[in-house]
Design an enzyme around this catalytic site. Structure first.
Site, short mmCIF file in Angstrom:
data_model
loop_
_atom_site.label_atom_id
_atom_site.label_comp_id
_atom_site.label_asym_id
_atom_site.label_seq_id
_atom_site.Cartn_x
_atom_site.Cartn_y
_atom_site.Cartn_z
N ARG A 146 -13.63 -14.44 20.08
CA ARG A 146 -12.45 -14.95 19.38
C ARG A 146 -11.20 -14.16 19.78
O ARG A 146 -11.21 -12.92 19.78
CB ARG A 146 -12.66 -14.80 17.88
CG ARG A 146 -11.46 -15.16 17.05
CD ARG A 146 -11.68 -14.76 15.61
NE ARG A 146 -11.70 -13.32 15.46
CZ ARG A 146 -10.93 -12.65 14.59
NH1 ARG A 146 -10.10 -13.29 13.80
NH2 ARG A 146 -11.01 -11.35 14.50
N HIS A 178 -17.51 -7.73 12.89
CA HIS A 178 -16.23 -8.18 12.34
C HIS A 178 -16.13 -9.69 12.18
O HIS A 178 -15.60 -10.19 11.19
CB HIS A 178 -15.11 -7.70 13.27
CG HIS A 178 -13.73 -7.99 12.80
ND1 HIS A 178 -13.29 -7.61 11.54
CD2 HIS A 178 -12.69 -8.61 13.39
CE1 HIS A 178 -12.03 -7.98 11.40
NE2 HIS A 178 -11.65 -8.60 12.50
N GLU A 233 -0.80 -8.89 19.53
CA GLU A 233 -2.13 -8.29 19.42
C GLU A 233 -2.85 -8.39 20.75
O GLU A 233 -2.45 -9.15 21.64
CB GLU A 233 -2.93 -9.00 18.32
CG GLU A 233 -2.36 -8.76 16.94
CD GLU A 233 -3.21 -9.32 15.82
OE1 GLU A 233 -3.95 -10.29 16.07
OE2 GLU A 233 -3.13 -8.79 14.71
N ARG A 262 -10.99 -7.39 22.37
CA ARG A 262 -11.79 -6.56 21.48
C ARG A 262 -13.15 -6.17 22.04
O ARG A 262 -13.59 -5.04 21.84
CB ARG A 262 -12.04 -7.32 20.18
CG ARG A 262 -10.84 -7.33 19.33
CD ARG A 262 -11.13 -8.07 18.07
NE ARG A 262 -9.91 -7.99 17.28
CZ ARG A 262 -9.69 -8.71 16.21
NH1 ARG A 262 -10.58 -9.57 15.81
NH2 ARG A 262 -8.57 -8.58 15.56
N HIS A 267 -15.40 -5.35 15.71
CA HIS A 267 -14.03 -4.83 15.74
C HIS A 267 -14.12 -3.40 16.22
O HIS A 267 -14.92 -2.62 15.74
CB HIS A 267 -13.38 -4.90 14.36
CG HIS A 267 -11.89 -4.74 14.45
ND1 HIS A 267 -11.30 -3.54 14.72
CD2 HIS A 267 -10.89 -5.63 14.33
CE1 HIS A 267 -9.99 -3.70 14.77
NE2 HIS A 267 -9.71 -4.97 14.54
C1 LIG Z 1 -10.84 -6.90 7.59
C2 LIG Z 1 -10.58 -8.21 8.27
C3 LIG Z 1 -9.36 -8.45 8.88
C4 LIG Z 1 -9.11 -9.68 9.51
N1 LIG Z 1 -7.88 -9.91 10.05
C5 LIG Z 1 -7.61 -11.14 10.56
C6 LIG Z 1 -6.32 -11.47 11.03
O1 LIG Z 1 -5.40 -10.66 10.98
N2 LIG Z 1 -6.11 -12.72 11.52
C7 LIG Z 1 -7.09 -13.66 11.59
O2 LIG Z 1 -6.85 -14.78 12.05
N3 LIG Z 1 -8.33 -13.37 11.14
C8 LIG Z 1 -8.61 -12.15 10.62
N4 LIG Z 1 -9.86 -11.87 10.17
C9 LIG Z 1 -10.86 -12.94 10.15
C10 LIG Z 1 -10.51 -13.90 9.02
O3 LIG Z 1 -10.10 -13.18 7.90
C11 LIG Z 1 -11.70 -14.75 8.64
O4 LIG Z 1 -12.30 -15.30 9.77
C12 LIG Z 1 -11.25 -15.89 7.74
O5 LIG Z 1 -10.56 -15.35 6.65
C13 LIG Z 1 -12.43 -16.69 7.28
O6 LIG Z 1 -11.99 -17.54 6.26
P1 LIG Z 1 -13.03 -18.44 5.53
O7 LIG Z 1 -12.27 -19.24 4.54
O8 LIG Z 1 -13.86 -19.13 6.53
O9 LIG Z 1 -14.01 -17.39 4.80
P2 LIG Z 1 -13.74 -16.29 3.68
O10 LIG Z 1 -12.32 -15.97 3.54
O11 LIG Z 1 -14.67 -15.17 3.95
O12 LIG Z 1 -14.19 -17.03 2.36
C14 LIG Z 1 -15.53 -17.37 2.13
C15 LIG Z 1 -15.66 -17.74 0.69
O13 LIG Z 1 -16.94 -18.29 0.43
C16 LIG Z 1 -17.47 -17.73 -0.76
N5 LIG Z 1 -18.93 -17.89 -0.68
C17 LIG Z 1 -19.76 -17.42 0.28
N6 LIG Z 1 -21.02 -17.81 0.03
C18 LIG Z 1 -20.98 -18.57 -1.09
C19 LIG Z 1 -21.96 -19.25 -1.86
N7 LIG Z 1 -23.26 -19.25 -1.54
N8 LIG Z 1 -21.56 -19.92 -2.98
C20 LIG Z 1 -20.26 -19.90 -3.36
N9 LIG Z 1 -19.29 -19.26 -2.68
C21 LIG Z 1 -19.65 -18.61 -1.55
C22 LIG Z 1 -16.96 -16.31 -0.74
O14 LIG Z 1 -17.05 -15.71 -1.99
C23 LIG Z 1 -15.53 -16.56 -0.28
O15 LIG Z 1 -14.74 -17.01 -1.34
C24 LIG Z 1 -10.13 -10.66 9.54
C25 LIG Z 1 -11.35 -10.41 8.93
C26 LIG Z 1 -11.59 -9.19 8.30
C27 LIG Z 1 -12.91 -8.95 7.64
#
Ligand SMILES: Cc1cc2nc3c(=O)[nH]c(=O)nc-3n(C[C@H](O)[C@H](O)[C@H](O)COP(=O)(O)OP(=O)(O)OC[C@H]3O[C@@H](n4cnc5c(N)ncnc54)[C@H](O)[C@@H]3O)c2cc1C
Length: 541
Positions: free
Chosen positions: A380, A345, A114, A284, A238
């Site tokens: 990032r 993003h 990437e 990016r 993004h």
């Molecule tokens: C389309 C897309 C593609 C991506 N592709 C990549 C990739 O290929 N590689 C990579 O490394 N990163 C990628 N990223 C970034 C990566 O996906 C995220 O940074 C990462 O998944 C974040 O994980 P997390 O567990 O911190 O949050 P999330 O996976 O967003 O989870 C957050 C959780 O918290 C819950 N939540 C939020 N607020 C509350 C609340 N008040 N009470 C209870 N629950 C709550 C939500 O419902 C969710 O379950 C991508 C992001 C997007 C949007």
């Protein structure tokens, strides 16, 4: 009943932390505002960066991360994450994640490349990595005897010793108030330790690749509880989100450019080589700014990402999800270029943590996109974020397990609804929500100026006053909780952007185009006068 650990959020950070803690016999409550699979993690397409190829090296991954981060990454955090890349991916393999294998040697994982990476180092499951990972982990979380899953529960605020009137010693979190969305009741969940793993804040912008859950709840709750934030001005846009009136937030993966996709103007002309010698493989922020520039210069709605020259078989094999999804909108990517625009993003900043995931508030941890660990700096590097979720969820779990005998929470007061009524005009919420996201898009977007930021700050202040008044009078709902968090997160982004008098990484200011010699974090502290304090790392009691 009090839990050992309350985890707010079921993305990769929350679920992997839950599994590590539960395997160590701790009682875990995993709270998530929709269903377990909702969140950015399930949407990740590209994959997870790790040094897995003999020709690659840890030093190269470290260097690529620093280069993308524009001199602001913390070297200790970068090395901490990069060195744990292999074992983190291996942990997922052991959990049963069906990663794509190398066609010539099925013992090895297939690695893709990437933007910003000097080697092929992205482990992936076709082009739907996040979904494959999350579905695998959900199976285990749901059946683990030490994990109680609470879906459709949205955390409102953390319960702190300070809010309980206890001013002795360090401020400490003892759990959270959580709205059971189906029952319409607020529950008090007590815990020895609380982990905020609530994802990022992409929904603060009009156009975003993020799911609806990304409303900055974790950052806002942490801030209100007394935890500091860092580098909130660095929002990654993004470069390539599908541009179609009916496609809500569909991202066209970086991997498409990694595999040879070319960016073109509507007349077919390639423009990236004019902007950067790395062309389509530039980081990016460079690509997003170039697209923003071309869109504004030519007065066009979008540009085009063209992979047709790779042939239908290659495209269908490598990008089945993107191919199928675009077909739903009448675009056959094997024969047609894809219309794309930039969209918010990734939230690089967040609650400041140390290498154990601790914030500066006792008993409170922050993981994943909610946290600012020092890994990403001013930008990032692609696919480093899922890796960050894995590495820090394991280190936070280890830290908590070592402290597991610490005291249980005191009796916590119930949520007080005696002075509120049901909202009479829900429309206020949707109007404010819309205004906030447009304000952020127009004034705090890819290119910033002092004047635009000041205008945004002023409007956000007005919105904040209105929303707080609403919050004080009416019974909480999901939308109101999210809006209150979004507006606070917006304020933190704008204040941080105003504090940075230079252009660096994702923060580009027309009034301050130069990059200063010294790289400094923008750190805001809810307890400091004016909310600012000098660069500092997290501490914990
Ligand atoms: C389309 C897309 C593609 C991506 N592709 C990549 C990739 O290929 N590689 C990579 O490394 N990163 C990628 N990223 C970034 C990566 O996906 C995220 O940074 C990462 O998944 C974040 O994980 P997390 O567990 O911190 O949050 P999330 O996976 O967003 O989870 C957050 C959780 O918290 C819950 N939540 C939020 N607020 C509350 C609340 N008040 N009470 C209870 N629950 C709550 C939500 O419902 C969710 O379950 C991508 C992001 C997007 C949007």
């Amino acid at each position: 009943m009090a839990y050992d650990v309350l985890i707010i959020g079921s993305g990769l950070a929350g679920m992997s932390a839950a599994l590590h803690l539960a395997d160590a016999q701790l009682k875990v409550a995993l709270v998530t505002k929709n269903e377990l699979l909702d969140g950015a993690s399930s949407w990740a397409q590209g994959g997870i960066a790790a040094v897995l190829d003999a020709a690659d090296s840890l030093e190269d991954h470290v260097r690529d991360t620093h280069v993308a981060g524009a001199g602001l990454c913390h070297d200790d955090a970068v090395r901490f994450v990069v060195e744990r890349g292999r074992q983190s991916v291996q942990w997922l393999v052991e959990q049963g994640v069906p990663f794509t294998r190398d066609g010539h040697n099925p013992e090895e994982l297939h690695l893709t490349r990437e933007g910003g990476h000097s080697h092929r180092r992205i482990a992936h499951a076709a082009d739907a990595t996040g979904s494959a990972v999350q579905k695998t982990l959900v199976g285990q979380v749901k059946t683990h005897p030490n994990i109680e899953v609470l879906e459709w529960h949205i955390a409102i605020d953390l319960v702190t010793s300070r809010k309980l009137g206890d001013s002795r010693g360090v401020n400490r979190v003892w759990g959270a108030y959580v709205l059971d969305r189906k029952a319409g009741q607020v529950r008090t969940l007590g815990a020895r330790f609380t982990i905020l793993a609530a994802g990022g804040a992409g929904k603060v912008y009009l156009y975003t690749t993020n799911p609806d859950t990304a409303t900055g709840d974790g950052i806002a709750m942490g801030w209100r509880a007394g935890a500091g934030v860092a580098n909130m001005e660095f929002i990654q846009f993004h470069p390539t989100c599908l541009f179609h009136p009916h496609a809500k937030s569909f991202l066209i993966s970086e991997a498409l450019r990694g595999e040879g996709g070319l960016l073109r103007l509507p007349d077919g002309e390639r423009f990236m080589p004019r902007h950067d010698e790395r062309a389509e493989l530039a980081p990016r922020d460079v690509v997003a700014r170039a697209i923003d520039f071309e869109i504004k210069k030519h007065g066009i709605d979008c540009v085009y990402l063209d992979i047709t020259h790779k042939g239908p078989a290659f495209i269908r094999e490598h990008f089945p999800t993107i191919h199928a999804r675009c077909l739903e909108f009448g675009i056959d990517i094997t024969t047609q270029p894809i219309p794309v625009v930039p969209a918010a993003h990734y939230t690089c900043g967040g609650l400041t943590t140390d290498l154990r995931g601790r914030t500066q508030v006792g008993g409170l941890y922050a993981l994943g996109e909610t946290a600012c660990t020092g890994l990403h700096g001013a930008n990032r590097l692609a696919s480093n974020s899922l890796l960050e979720c894995l590495v820090f969820s394991e280190s936070a779990a280890k830290d908590i397990v070592a402290l597991a005998n610490s005291p249980a929470p005191p009796p916590l007061p119930a949520w007080d609804e005696s002075r509120v009524t049901d909202a009479d005009e829900e429309v206020v919420i949707s109007h404010n929500w819309d205004e906030l996201r447009r304000t952020m898009w127009n004034y705090v977007g890819i290119v910033r100026t002092d004047k635009r930021l000041e205008r945004a700050r002023h409007r956000i202040q007005l919105l904040q006053d209105e929303i707080e008044e609403f919050y004080g009078k009416f019974r909480v709902t999901n939308d109101l909780i999210e809006l209150r968090n979004l507006v606070l997160t917006a304020e933190l982004i704008v204040r941080s952007a105003q504090a940075r008098k230079e252009s660096r990484g994702l923060h580009f200011s027309r009034d301050h185009p130069a990059t200063l010699a010294e790289a400094r974090d923008t750190v805001l502290d809810p307890d400091a006068a004016g909310g600012m304090r000098p660069r500092a790392r997290a501490a914990n009691g």
